[in-house]
Design a protein around this motif. Structure first.
Motif, PDB file in Angstrom:
ATOM      1  N   LYS A 100       2.203 -12.624  -5.816  1.00  0.00           N
ATOM      2  CA  LYS A 100       1.190 -11.610  -5.519  1.00  0.00           C
ATOM      3  C   LYS A 100       0.752 -11.692  -4.062  1.00  0.00           C
ATOM      4  O   LYS A 100       0.889 -12.727  -3.420  1.00  0.00           O
ATOM      5  N   LEU A 101       0.208 -10.598  -3.559  1.00  0.00           N
ATOM      6  CA  LEU A 101      -0.316 -10.568  -2.198  1.00  0.00           C
ATOM      7  C   LEU A 101      -1.636 -11.320  -2.145  1.00  0.00           C
ATOM      8  O   LEU A 101      -2.405 -11.308  -3.108  1.00  0.00           O
ATOM      9  N   SER A 102      -1.898 -11.965  -1.018  1.00  0.00           N
ATOM     10  CA  SER A 102      -3.154 -12.693  -0.870  1.00  0.00           C
ATOM     11  C   SER A 102      -3.842 -12.280   0.426  1.00  0.00           C
ATOM     12  O   SER A 102      -3.190 -11.883   1.391  1.00  0.00           O
ATOM     13  N   LYS A 103      -5.162 -12.395   0.423  1.00  0.00           N
ATOM     14  CA  LYS A 103      -5.957 -12.038   1.593  1.00  0.00           C
ATOM     15  C   LYS A 103      -5.600 -12.971   2.744  1.00  0.00           C
ATOM     16  O   LYS A 103      -5.438 -14.164   2.563  1.00  0.00           O
ATOM     17  N   GLY A 104      -5.436 -12.407   3.949  1.00  0.00           N
ATOM     18  CA  GLY A 104      -5.089 -13.191   5.125  1.00  0.00           C
ATOM     19  C   GLY A 104      -3.595 -13.331   5.356  1.00  0.00           C
ATOM     20  O   GLY A 104      -3.171 -13.824   6.400  1.00  0.00           O
ATOM     21  N   GLU A 105      -2.789 -12.900   4.406  1.00  0.00           N
ATOM     22  CA  GLU A 105      -1.333 -12.997   4.525  1.00  0.00           C
ATOM     23  C   GLU A 105      -0.820 -12.011   5.581  1.00  0.00           C
ATOM     24  O   GLU A 105      -1.363 -10.932   5.758  1.00  0.00           O
ATOM     25  N   ILE A 106       0.247 -12.394   6.279  1.00  0.00           N
ATOM     26  CA  ILE A 106       0.871 -11.526   7.276  1.00  0.00           C
ATOM     27  C   ILE A 106       2.128 -10.904   6.665  1.00  0.00           C
ATOM     28  O   ILE A 106       2.999 -11.607   6.162  1.00  0.00           O
ATOM     29  N   LEU A 107       2.201  -9.578   6.707  1.00  0.00           N
ATOM     30  CA  LEU A 107       3.356  -8.830   6.215  1.00  0.00           C
ATOM     31  C   LEU A 107       3.946  -8.029   7.363  1.00  0.00           C
ATOM     32  O   LEU A 107       3.339  -7.903   8.420  1.00  0.00           O
ATOM     33  N   MET A 108       5.121  -7.445   7.122  1.00  0.00           N
ATOM     34  CA  MET A 108       5.661  -6.461   8.039  1.00  0.00           C
ATOM     35  C   MET A 108       5.697  -5.140   7.280  1.00  0.00           C
ATOM     36  O   MET A 108       6.189  -5.083   6.155  1.00  0.00           O
ATOM     37  N   VAL A 109       5.160  -4.109   7.902  1.00  0.00           N
ATOM     38  CA  VAL A 109       5.099  -2.785   7.292  1.00  0.00           C
ATOM     39  C   VAL A 109       6.026  -1.867   8.079  1.00  0.00           C
ATOM     40  O   VAL A 109       5.929  -1.794   9.305  1.00  0.00           O
ATOM     41  N   ASN A 110       6.944  -1.190   7.392  1.00  0.00           N
ATOM     42  CA  ASN A 110       7.826  -0.217   8.026  1.00  0.00           C
ATOM     43  C   ASN A 110       7.377   1.184   7.616  1.00  0.00           C
ATOM     44  O   ASN A 110       7.339   1.488   6.427  1.00  0.00           O
ATOM     45  N   ILE A 111       7.035   1.985   8.620  1.00  0.00           N
ATOM     46  CA  ILE A 111       6.616   3.369   8.401  1.00  0.00           C
ATOM     47  C   ILE A 111       7.529   4.231   9.254  1.00  0.00           C
ATOM     48  O   ILE A 111       7.446   4.180  10.480  1.00  0.00           O
ATOM     49  N   GLY A 112       8.415   4.992   8.628  1.00  0.00           N
ATOM     50  CA  GLY A 112       9.425   5.718   9.398  1.00  0.00           C
ATOM     51  C   GLY A 112      10.285   4.704  10.131  1.00  0.00           C
ATOM     52  O   GLY A 112      10.792   3.753   9.550  1.00  0.00           O
ATOM     53  N   VAL A 128      -3.236  -8.705   5.779  1.00  0.00           N
ATOM     54  CA  VAL A 128      -3.903  -8.230   4.570  1.00  0.00           C
ATOM     55  C   VAL A 128      -5.378  -8.626   4.649  1.00  0.00           C
ATOM     56  O   VAL A 128      -5.696  -9.809   4.754  1.00  0.00           O
ATOM     57  N   ILE A 129      -6.271  -7.624   4.612  1.00  0.00           N
ATOM     58  CA  ILE A 129      -7.704  -7.938   4.681  1.00  0.00           C
ATOM     59  C   ILE A 129      -8.416  -7.645   3.358  1.00  0.00           C
ATOM     60  O   ILE A 129      -9.609  -7.891   3.240  1.00  0.00           O
ATOM     61  N   GLY A 130      -7.672  -7.167   2.376  1.00  0.00           N
ATOM     62  CA  GLY A 130      -8.245  -6.956   1.056  1.00  0.00           C
ATOM     63  C   GLY A 130      -7.186  -6.490   0.073  1.00  0.00           C
ATOM     64  O   GLY A 130      -6.304  -5.722   0.429  1.00  0.00           O
ATOM     65  N   LEU A 176      -3.775  -1.771  -4.786  1.00  0.00           N
ATOM     66  CA  LEU A 176      -4.253  -1.182  -3.537  1.00  0.00           C
ATOM     67  C   LEU A 176      -4.578  -2.306  -2.562  1.00  0.00           C
ATOM     68  O   LEU A 176      -5.218  -3.288  -2.931  1.00  0.00           O
ATOM     69  N   MET A 177      -4.114  -2.174  -1.331  1.00  0.00           N
ATOM     70  CA  MET A 177      -4.425  -3.195  -0.328  1.00  0.00           C
ATOM     71  C   MET A 177      -4.872  -2.526   0.954  1.00  0.00           C
ATOM     72  O   MET A 177      -4.533  -1.384   1.233  1.00  0.00           O
ATOM     73  N   LYS A 178      -5.653  -3.284   1.725  1.00  0.00           N
ATOM     74  CA  LYS A 178      -6.083  -2.827   3.036  1.00  0.00           C
ATOM     75  C   LYS A 178      -5.481  -3.782   4.045  1.00  0.00           C
ATOM     76  O   LYS A 178      -5.589  -4.998   3.885  1.00  0.00           O
TER      77      LYS A 178
END
Length: 189
Positions: A114-126, A134-136, A141-143
């Motif tokens: 599962k995703l956790s707060k403070g984790e670093i992800l890479m987001v690909n948009i286009g 991740v701040i929430g 749903l994540m912010k």
């Protein structure tokens, strides 16, 4: 992706040049230019419509394009581009198992945690790849706070990746539901 580009048209590139103000907040300055030529393979065009790859010649300073700095930025008619976001709310679905990663014991694929707060992800948009903290997280749903501003629209699809054994691995997908925008200064033409 939509609209028509014409030779001699004034265009805008967002987010453009990204910098920080005195308070440390990100700010972006769009790049404005004029189209001098349009090419599809060896064919010179007078206008370009969506579909295929188009080479766009501009009056822009070439140093702005070196080292693929404009990859992931959005080009379009002046005043018609979407907002620039610094934070995004994304509804997401995680994969059941990581693709291409095997554990040593029984050669089974690893499960996606599962995703956790403070984790670093890479987001690909286009074509834009951006780091995202991740701040929430709530049910599906994540912010996230983006490391670089992204010009995109609500309801755009995103791909989510996590660092696993020194490689970025796809862990899920999602859709942008909302976000915090960065003000874009009006053109000075």
């Amino acid at each position: 992706m939509l609209g028509v580009l014409k030779v001699n048209q004034i265009i805008e590139i967002r987010p453009g040049i990204v910098s920080k103000d005195e308070q440390g907040n990100q700010k972006c300055t769009p790049i404005y230019s004029r189209i001098t030529s349009l090419y599809a393979e060896q064919n010179e065009l007078q206008f370009a419509v969506p579909g295929g790859l188009i080479g766009v010649g501009t009056t822009m300073d070439p140093t702005l394009t070196r080292a693929d700095r404009l990859v992931g930025q959005v080009l379009g008619e002046m005043g018609s581009l979407p907002e620039v976001y610094a934070e995004l709310e994304v509804s997401f679905q995680l994969l059941m198992r990581l693709i291409g990663v095997r554990t040593k014991e029984k050669e089974k694929q690893m499960k996606v945690s599962k995703l956790s707060k403070g984790e670093i992800l890479m987001v690909n948009i286009g074509s834009m790849s951006a780091g995202a903290k991740v701040i929430g997280v709530k049910k599906g749903l994540m912010k996230v706070q983006l490391t670089v501003p992204v010009c995109t629209t609500i309801k755009e699809k995103v791909a989510l990746s996590r660092r696993v054994e020194r490689h970025w691995r796809l862990i899920g997908s999602g859709q942008i539901e909302a976000g915090t925008t960065i003000p874009v200064p009006p053109p000075r033409l």
